[in-house]
Design a protein around this motif. Structure first.
Motif, PDB file in Angstrom:
ATOM      1  N   CYS A 194       0.845  -1.190   0.000  1.00 40.32           N
ATOM      2  CA  CYS A 194       0.000   0.000   0.000  1.00 40.32           C
ATOM      3  C   CYS A 194       0.884   1.244   0.000  1.00 40.32           C
ATOM      4  O   CYS A 194       1.923   1.267   0.657  1.00 40.32           O
ATOM      5  CB  CYS A 194      -0.892  -0.008   1.246  1.00 40.32           C
ATOM      6  SG  CYS A 194      -2.005   1.404   1.271  1.00 40.32           S
ATOM      7  N   PHE A 250      -0.145   5.252   3.305  1.00 40.07           N
ATOM      8  CA  PHE A 250       0.402   5.745   4.574  1.00 40.07           C
ATOM      9  C   PHE A 250      -0.634   6.478   5.409  1.00 40.07           C
ATOM     10  O   PHE A 250      -0.421   7.621   5.831  1.00 40.07           O
ATOM     11  CB  PHE A 250       1.636   6.636   4.329  1.00 40.07           C
ATOM     12  CG  PHE A 250       2.830   5.845   3.874  1.00 40.07           C
ATOM     13  CD1 PHE A 250       3.681   5.262   4.806  1.00 40.07           C
ATOM     14  CD2 PHE A 250       3.065   5.641   2.529  1.00 40.07           C
ATOM     15  CE1 PHE A 250       4.762   4.496   4.389  1.00 40.07           C
ATOM     16  CE2 PHE A 250       4.139   4.878   2.111  1.00 40.07           C
ATOM     17  CZ  PHE A 250       4.991   4.316   3.038  1.00 40.07           C
ATOM     18  N   CYS A 251      -1.762   5.838   5.638  1.00 42.01           N
ATOM     19  CA  CYS A 251      -2.692   6.360   6.644  1.00 42.01           C
ATOM     20  C   CYS A 251      -1.898   6.413   7.959  1.00 42.01           C
ATOM     21  O   CYS A 251      -1.125   5.490   8.255  1.00 42.01           O
ATOM     22  CB  CYS A 251      -3.899   5.440   6.790  1.00 42.01           C
ATOM     23  SG  CYS A 251      -4.813   5.317   5.242  1.00 42.01           S
ATOM     24  N   CYS A 283      -1.574   3.361  10.383  1.00 50.26           N
ATOM     25  CA  CYS A 283      -1.518   2.011   9.831  1.00 50.26           C
ATOM     26  C   CYS A 283      -0.088   1.544   9.577  1.00 50.26           C
ATOM     27  O   CYS A 283       0.738   2.273   9.022  1.00 50.26           O
ATOM     28  CB  CYS A 283      -2.320   1.976   8.529  1.00 50.26           C
ATOM     29  SG  CYS A 283      -2.353   0.341   7.788  1.00 50.26           S
ATOM     30  N   GLN A 301      -4.762  -4.811  -0.380  1.00 54.82           N
ATOM     31  CA  GLN A 301      -4.844  -3.873   0.754  1.00 54.82           C
ATOM     32  C   GLN A 301      -5.625  -2.635   0.340  1.00 54.82           C
ATOM     33  O   GLN A 301      -6.224  -1.968   1.151  1.00 54.82           O
ATOM     34  CB  GLN A 301      -3.440  -3.473   1.201  1.00 54.82           C
ATOM     35  CG  GLN A 301      -2.937  -4.269   2.379  1.00 54.82           C
ATOM     36  CD  GLN A 301      -2.234  -5.544   1.964  1.00 54.82           C
ATOM     37  OE1 GLN A 301      -1.563  -5.553   0.951  1.00 54.82           O
ATOM     38  NE2 GLN A 301      -2.389  -6.590   2.731  1.00 54.82           N
ATOM     39  N   ARG A 356      -6.318  10.368   5.516  1.00 48.67           N
ATOM     40  CA  ARG A 356      -7.199   9.565   4.648  1.00 48.67           C
ATOM     41  C   ARG A 356      -7.449  10.241   3.298  1.00 48.67           C
ATOM     42  O   ARG A 356      -7.904   9.631   2.365  1.00 48.67           O
ATOM     43  CB  ARG A 356      -8.533   9.301   5.368  1.00 48.67           C
ATOM     44  CG  ARG A 356      -8.386   8.417   6.581  1.00 48.67           C
ATOM     45  CD  ARG A 356      -8.025   7.002   6.210  1.00 48.67           C
ATOM     46  NE  ARG A 356      -9.146   6.278   5.643  1.00 48.67           N
ATOM     47  CZ  ARG A 356      -9.067   5.068   5.096  1.00 48.67           C
ATOM     48  NH1 ARG A 356      -7.893   4.454   5.021  1.00 48.67           N
ATOM     49  NH2 ARG A 356     -10.124   4.478   4.605  1.00 48.67           N
TER      50      ARG A 356
HETATM   51  S1  SF4 Z   1      -5.480   1.696   6.254  1.00 45.52           S
HETATM   52 FE1  SF4 Z   1      -5.554   0.683   4.245  1.00 45.52          FE
HETATM   53  S2  SF4 Z   1      -5.189   2.337   2.773  1.00 45.52           S
HETATM   54 FE2  SF4 Z   1      -4.493   3.110   4.756  1.00 45.52          FE
HETATM   55  S3  SF4 Z   1      -2.286   2.635   4.829  1.00 45.52           S
HETATM   56 FE3  SF4 Z   1      -3.391   0.939   5.802  1.00 45.52          FE
HETATM   57  S4  SF4 Z   1      -3.690  -0.584   4.163  1.00 45.52           S
HETATM   58 FE4  SF4 Z   1      -3.167   1.381   3.183  1.00 45.52          FE
END
Ligand code: SF4
Length: 453
Positions: A173, A176-177, A180, A217, A289
């Motif tokens: 992915c 980089f939320c 996460c 993801q 987000r």
């Molecule tokens: S929450 Fe989902 S979109 Fe956001 S960094 Fe994690 S895996 Fe990626």
């Protein structure tokens, strides 16, 4: 890379037990790992006590699953004392994150390998048998990362679970939320070639798959050459399948074109898991987000205008750093507007190495627990109303097994992914049949098969 090694070590029947934590992607990886092991002569073991190899396939998205890994390793200690030849391996996100540390923290672990290294299991096990403790957490470079995603010989070896099969279309992915850990432990996003995915899908259909899930993801940022997720979903949903589902898309990249495709293609289920995470713009911004609540609600409104019966589920985090009670109320407001069919809700816990970790963890535990309880109570109420509204209606359901607690009763899913129990003779896994909903028991709808003329 050696995929089919000689069997010089493997004259006895060997058994492997895989303990899986986390999401569908991890479940899918565990099936793949078991397939690889089967080429080495391993059979599945029901418990670690029966196994000569135990693999803990880990998840570090939440703090709790990470704790579970260490307590599971603690539980293995007496088993390894009784059976010193037992090989203990740790795979997945915690393995990627912890690497050598895992060997230091847990002396019974022989092998640690990350998500880019599954297909090197044969050589890793050779090294363990030669007496080494092995760590493989490197990333394959660029193109190779896509190619070793699922090496060619494995395309034909896909696993069908009842009538369902899962296909990983991308991994990693780039989003980089801030809360996460995934981009750090699964690497940057790579997508498989569409033709490669379609070949795997055709092979799974030949093995009996009636429903295929496309996994990633961040499934809707799929991009392989000129091919987008819309192109791929269009192609997969034209295959001879009863149903196609996908998870998880990101709201930022969700488009009305995808809603139009869902509305126009009978095989794509009228169900969408669209993670929201929080109901206040300020918190979404802190979470990185990159969309607003208005944008999310507009996309949902368009989808509902095209598919009035669509079922939308989501993920929500309560107690993100600095979240006020008013902002939490906004999350409840969004729930009341969207009326999700299912909410996967979590108390925020900081993941070391993420941006959100720098914000502290200032919402007291008791406040997080109170918010989570209120959120769950609201969702339970919405869900109960939705389930009651199903009574008397006829749904087409796909039979996928037997009810977990009621022998002789079949289990099935509606298009919107609600579980249905059906007490009827002669049903087979893979049957697509109409049922009339007659009642509700817990989270299950109760259905009667509708006799067809
Ligand atoms: S929450 Fe989902 S979109 Fe956001 S960094 Fe994690 S895996 Fe990626």
């Amino acid at each position: 890379m050696r995929l089919f090694p000689s069997n010089r070590y493997y004259s006895l029947v060997m058994k492997a037990h895989i303990q899986t934590y986390g999401c569908q992607m991890n479940e899918h990886d565990s099936f793949r790992i078991m397939e690889i092991l089967s080429t080495l002569g391993y059979e599945p073991a029901k418990s670690p006590q029966d196994a000569s190899l135990v693999i803990v396939n880990t998840c570090s998205v939440r703090h709790n699953p990470e704790n579970k890994v260490y307590s599971y390793l603690g539980m293995l200690r007496p088993i390894k004392e009784r059976n010193p030849g037992l090989i203990v391996a740790v795979a997945g996100c915690v393995a990627q994150q912890e690497g050598e540390n895992l060997l230091k923290k847990s002396p019974l672990v022989n092998l640690v390998f990350g998500p880019d290294n599954y297909f090197r299991l044969p050589e890793m096990l050779d090294e363990v048998r030669a007496g080494k403790r092995v760590v493989m957490t490197g990333w394959a470079p660029g193109r190779e990362r896509v190619q070793n995603f699922i090496p060619e010989p494995w395309l034909e070896r896909g696993h069908v679970d009842g009538c369902k099969a899962y296909i990983a279309i991308s991994k990693g992915c780039n989003n980089f939320c801030s809360f996460c850990i995934v981009p750090h432990v699964r690497g940057r996003e790579v997508s498989r070639e569409p033709e490669n995915i379609l070949r795997e899908a055709r092979g799974l259909i030949a093995k009996g798959a009636r429903e295929i899930w496309l996994l990633g993801q961040n499934v809707n940022s799929y991009k392989a050459g000129d091919a987008t997720f819309h192109d791929l979903l269009d192609a997969v949903s034209r295959l001879p399948l009863a149903r196609v589902r996908f998870t998880s898309p990101h709201p930022k990249a969700w488009s009305n074109d995808l809603a139009d495709l869902m509305a126009g293609r009978a095989t794509i289920c009228n169900q969408l898991h669209l993670p929201l995470q929080a109901g206040a713009d300020r918190i979404l911004k802190l979470m990185n987000r990159r969309h607003t609540i208005r944008e999310y609600l507009d996309k949902v409104a368009y989808l509902k205008s095209r598919i009035p019966d669509v079922e939308i589920s989501t993920d929500l985090i309560v107690g993100f750093p600095t979240e006020t009670d008013d902002e939490f109320q906004q999350t409840l407001d969004v729930m009341r507007q969207v009326r999700f069919s299912q909410v996967f809700s979590f108390k925020y816990s900081p993941r070391p190495g993420t941006k959100a970790c720098e914000l502290g963890d200032d919402v007291p535990r008791a406040v997080k627990e109170d918010r989570l309880a209120r959120l769950i109570a609201l969702q339970d109420q919405i869900n109960a109303e939705q389930m009651a509204a199903c009574i008397g209606r006829v749904y087409e359901v796909l039979v996928d097994g037997t009810h977990p607690r009621t022998p002789g009763v079949s289990s099935a899913r509606t298009d919107g992914y609600r579980p249905v129990s059906i007490a009827a003779d002669g049903l087979e896994i893979g049957d697509l049949i109409p049922v009339r909903i007659t009642g509700v028991k817990g989270h299950w709808l109760i259905g009667d098969a509708v006799r067809q003329a």
